[in-house]
Design a protein around this motif. Structure first.
Motif, PDB file in Angstrom:
ATOM      1  N   ASN A  35      59.151 -13.462  21.381  1.00 25.62           N
ATOM      2  CA  ASN A  35      59.220 -12.218  21.794  1.00 25.62           C
ATOM      3  C   ASN A  35      58.287 -11.215  20.741  1.00 25.62           C
ATOM      4  N   SER A  36      57.399 -11.972  20.148  1.00 26.68           N
ATOM      5  CA  SER A  36      56.612 -11.231  19.124  1.00 26.68           C
ATOM      6  C   SER A  36      55.668 -10.078  19.791  1.00 26.68           C
ATOM      7  N   ASP A  37      55.555  -8.993  18.727  1.00 29.47           N
ATOM      8  CA  ASP A  37      54.829  -7.788  19.224  1.00 29.47           C
ATOM      9  C   ASP A  37      53.379  -8.143  19.695  1.00 29.47           C
ATOM     10  N   TYR A  38      52.798  -9.361  19.020  1.00 32.88           N
ATOM     11  CA  TYR A  38      51.247  -9.687  19.363  1.00 32.88           C
ATOM     12  C   TYR A  38      51.280 -10.061  20.727  1.00 32.88           C
ATOM     13  N   LEU A  39      52.156 -10.855  21.279  1.00 38.90           N
ATOM     14  CA  LEU A  39      52.105 -11.342  22.460  1.00 38.90           C
ATOM     15  C   LEU A  39      52.396 -10.369  23.443  1.00 38.90           C
ATOM     16  N   LYS A  40      53.193  -9.497  23.061  1.00 38.21           N
ATOM     17  CA  LYS A  40      53.337  -8.218  24.003  1.00 38.21           C
ATOM     18  C   LYS A  40      52.092  -7.382  24.217  1.00 38.21           C
ATOM     19  N   ALA A  41      51.466  -7.285  23.105  1.00 40.85           N
ATOM     20  CA  ALA A  41      50.477  -6.183  23.355  1.00 40.85           C
ATOM     21  C   ALA A  41      49.296  -6.824  23.702  1.00 40.85           C
ATOM     22  N   LEU A  42      49.148  -8.173  23.716  1.00 41.95           N
ATOM     23  CA  LEU A  42      47.995  -8.789  24.124  1.00 41.95           C
ATOM     24  C   LEU A  42      47.447  -8.871  25.325  1.00 41.95           C
ATOM     25  N   PRO A  43      48.097  -8.555  26.535  1.00 39.41           N
ATOM     26  CA  PRO A  43      47.336  -8.623  27.854  1.00 39.41           C
ATOM     27  C   PRO A  43      46.567  -7.141  27.750  1.00 39.41           C
ATOM     28  N   GLU A  44      47.242  -6.146  27.193  1.00 41.77           N
ATOM     29  CA  GLU A  44      46.501  -4.773  27.103  1.00 41.77           C
ATOM     30  C   GLU A  44      45.014  -4.870  26.564  1.00 41.77           C
ATOM     31  N   HIS A  45      44.841  -6.086  25.749  1.00 41.66           N
ATOM     32  CA  HIS A  45      43.717  -6.030  25.072  1.00 41.66           C
ATOM     33  C   HIS A  45      42.613  -6.852  25.574  1.00 41.66           C
ATOM     34  N   LEU A  46      42.883  -7.554  26.589  1.00 39.20           N
ATOM     35  CA  LEU A  46      42.150  -8.396  27.435  1.00 39.20           C
ATOM     36  C   LEU A  46      40.939  -7.684  28.229  1.00 39.20           C
ATOM     37  N   ARG A  47      39.805  -8.223  28.301  1.00 42.55           N
ATOM     38  CA  ARG A  47      38.789  -7.465  29.097  1.00 42.55           C
ATOM     39  C   ARG A  47      38.524  -8.169  30.319  1.00 42.55           C
ATOM     40  N   SER A  48      37.933  -7.116  31.045  1.00 46.93           N
ATOM     41  CA  SER A  48      37.593  -7.600  32.717  1.00 46.93           C
ATOM     42  C   SER A  48      36.248  -8.518  32.655  1.00 46.93           C
ATOM     43  N   PHE A  49      36.089  -9.146  33.432  1.00 50.59           N
ATOM     44  CA  PHE A  49      34.765  -9.989  33.728  1.00 50.59           C
ATOM     45  C   PHE A  49      33.492  -9.296  33.559  1.00 50.59           C
ATOM     46  N   ALA A  50      33.477  -7.797  34.079  1.00 50.12           N
ATOM     47  CA  ALA A  50      32.540  -7.066  34.173  1.00 50.12           C
ATOM     48  C   ALA A  50      32.109  -6.753  32.781  1.00 50.12           C
ATOM     49  N   ASP A  51      33.118  -6.085  31.911  1.00 45.17           N
ATOM     50  CA  ASP A  51      33.211  -5.867  30.454  1.00 45.17           C
ATOM     51  C   ASP A  51      32.590  -6.901  29.848  1.00 45.17           C
ATOM     52  N   CYS A  52      32.955  -8.408  30.003  1.00 45.84           N
ATOM     53  CA  CYS A  52      32.456  -9.384  29.319  1.00 45.84           C
ATOM     54  C   CYS A  52      30.865  -9.612  29.620  1.00 45.84           C
TER      55      CYS A  52
END
Lengths: 513, 107
Positions: A35-52
């Motif tokens: 239940n870590s804060d990191y795991l909860k926050a992680l999806p918000e920090h993922l990039r789209s394929f276009a951004d990548c």
């Protein structure tokens, strides 16, 4: 005659869902603190394929821009991407996750990758249009499974999921119920390494015009181990990759050495060609799922996108001297020996200046140094510094200590003989090899004459030795060596002259009769 | 600081006593060296390793701070090149701050 580099291809794989499920930073965190804060926050920090795709260092990796041009891009690079960049590059491509899952299914020989029916149809269409898969046999994608079967296997923990967001599109099954070397996790890791290598080799075939049937030998140099519990690193990725891409006349083997493995593999390939054992050798490596999101905690904490959302791969073609392509100077090879010592100074001396000194080449006569080319935007926020810059400064500082360079010229040496880091932090991938393709092209255009490719490896991570490792080799513009070995006369011409002389002799003898 | 090194520091401290231990760092970045110094004095700030919540208060220095204590020839051979490459004042300041704030020994 020295062997040559006839082509180099590079591929990136945008795999945010694999990052979530397989990157070790995430798996360790999930096991310890689900239940870590990191795991909860992680999806918000993922990039789209276009951004990548738009991200400038990624464009540099696949050859669409020069790494040197990153100096003109405002920092942070992830906020200053040029929109609408091409996923295909002059030296390779950036592949999205759905296509990558399709390739994972294509490389699977043991029915371990299951894919859902609707997804299979979608991905088959995508790969059918893919330039590097033209003419490839895609029939494995016709063998599908229903979603319930896939979900059941994942829930029973006998398979690792293939997800696209909330959609479960497949899974990778364990290959044995009690052998940890064949667990679903390890099989997933190994099939990912293989699939990314296959895409890299296919790009090499496409870009360099190499016929798979002409390949004699394959050296795979990634960081994974395939085997079973009785031979955990038994191998052999190389042959498995070769089988999938149609190298019917090749065999191969795997070379390991942490991040130094690609440099070791290149030296081995060059030696095999120079010795005449094989004519065409391909050095290849796929990516590492474990390293996805490795520094994610620091990136999330500092509100950056998770930049380690890509796996990397490359494939390089080493061949007989054609008098055109850049040569590998097999007489200018650096190596950190067991007795070299472990201080940064002794390491750099053994790898960089010793081989040059042995051949009377000055440090300043090497136009370009290829060091560990990690993208600094990934490593600096994680406290690891700008790795390539530190390496360039070390080379320059060594030059100052030796009297090759003035102390005041340290920074201008770095500027002139180096470039910004642009490669993904995939261990073996950034280690020297990303520069081979652009150095080759610069030599073909006559822009530079000489480059040194350096691979360094942290062997102590395996806890078998405290030793460090490093290997280097020098690439040079081809001086037209087909005429060099025989003192300015073409070897073929010599043969022809001898044949003519023999014929004349035979004729004169028969006339005499 | 990696978990294995934290474990070793903790074990050595338990064996020989905190007053008898000096930690010498070789970190290449001020921030990373500072974190390592914090770990062996105030405890692991990431709360991930064996030193999480353990305030050893050890004497801690970066090797650059110990130049005068090291044989000049060996320093020249082992360290001088990196001295040219790294931001020595920033590293020394960061480690010094951590030592001043959290070390019980070696100030």
């Amino acid at each position: 005659m020295f062997p040559v580099i006839k082509g180099a291809a590079y591929a990136l794989f945008h795999t945010p869902n694999i990052l979530l499920d397989h990157g070790t930073t995430q798996t360790v965190e999930r096991a310890k603190n689900p239940n870590s804060d990191y795991l909860k926050a992680l999806p918000e920090h993922l990039r789209s394929f276009a951004d990548c795709v738009d991200y400038a260092p990624n464009q540099a990796y696949i050859g669409n821009i020069l790494p040197k041009s990153l100096e003109q891009v405002a920092k942070p690079w992830y906020e200053n991407s040029r929109k609408g960049a091409n996923r295909f590059g002059t030296r390779g491509e950036i592949m999205p996750e759905d296509e990558f899952y399709g390739v994972m299914k294509l490389v699977d020989s043991f029915d371990l990758v299951l894919i859902e029916e609707k997804f299979a149809i979608e991905v088959k269409e995508l790969l059918a249009k893919h330039p590097a898969f033209a003419g490839a046999n895609l029939s494995k994608l016709d063998k599908t499974s229903d979603e319930a079967t896939i979900a059941r296997q994942v829930e029973a923990h006998v398979a690792e999921p293939l997800r696209l967001g909330n959609r479960l599109v497949g899974c990778v099954r364990q290959a044995h119920d009690s052998d940890e070397s064949l667990s679903a996790h390890i099989i997933f890791e190994n099939i990912s390494a293989m699939a990314s290598a296959v895409v890299s080799v296919r790009n090499l075939f496409l870009k360099a015009g190499l016929d798979p049937r002409a390949v004699d030998y394959i050296i795979e140099c990634s960081e994974e181990a395939c085997g079973d519990m009785n031979q955990r690193g038994g191998g052999n990725f190389a042959k498995a990759i070769g089988e999938v891409v149609g190298c019917v006349n090749a065999t191969g083997s795997d070379t390991r050495g942490f991040c130094a493995a690609p440099a070791h593999a290149m030296v081995t390939a060059a030696a095999l060609v120079k010795a005449g054992v094989y004519k065409n050798v391909v050095v290849v490596a796929g990516g590492a799922t474990a390293k996805l999101g490795m520094n994610g905690k620091d990136h999330a904490k500092k509100n950056l996108p998770i930049l380690e959302d890509i796996m990397g791969g490359f494939a390089i073609w080493v061949s007989e001297n054609d008098g055109i392509n850049p040569i590998i100077r097999t007489d200018v090879v650096g190596r950190h020996t067991i007795g070299s010592g472990s201080s940064p100074q002794s390491v750099m001396q053994a790898i960089v200046t010793d081989p040059l000194d042995r051949n009377n080449i000055k440090l300043t006569e090497v136009d370009l140094f290829a060091v560990e080319m990690q993208n600094p935007e990934v490593t600096v926020p994680a406290g690891a510094g700008d790795v390539p810059l530190a390496n360039y400064k070390m080379i320059a500082a060594l030059g100052v200590k030796r009297g090759d360079i003035e102390r005041a010229d340290l920074n201008s040496f770095v500027e002139k003989h180096g470039m910004p880091g642009f490669a993904p932090t995939q261990g073996h991938v950034p280690s020297g090899v990303p520069v081979i393709g652009l150095a080759r092209e610069a030599m073909m255009k006559g822009e530079i004459k000489r480059a040194m490719i350096i691979g360094k490896g942290s062997l102590f991570l395996a806890r078998m030795t405290n030793l460090f490792d490093g290997v280097s080799f020098v690439m040079e513009a081809n001086p037209g060596t087909t005429k060099q070995a025989t003192g300015g006369i073409d070897e073929g011409e010599v043969r022809k002259l001898i044949a003519e002389a023999m014929r004349a002799l035979a004729e004169s003898l028969s006339d005499a009769k | 600081m990696d978990l294995e090194n934290q474990r070793r520091v903790k074990e050595l401290t338990e064996k020989y006593g905190a007053e008898n231990i000096v930690v010498v760092l070789g970190g290449a970045e001020a921030e990373a060296a500072g974190l390592a110094a914090e770990t062996v004095t105030a405890g692991d700030p990431t709360f991930a390793g064996p030193l999480a919540g353990v305030q050893l208060g050890l004497a801690v220095y970066h090797i650059f701070e110990l130049k005068e204590q090291v044989d000049a020839e060996i320093y020249e051979e082992q360290i001088s090149m990196m001295e040219m490459v790294l931001d020595v004042p920033a590293i020394n300041a960061e480690v010094g701050n951590m030592r001043d704030s959290h070390s019980k020994y070696g100030k």
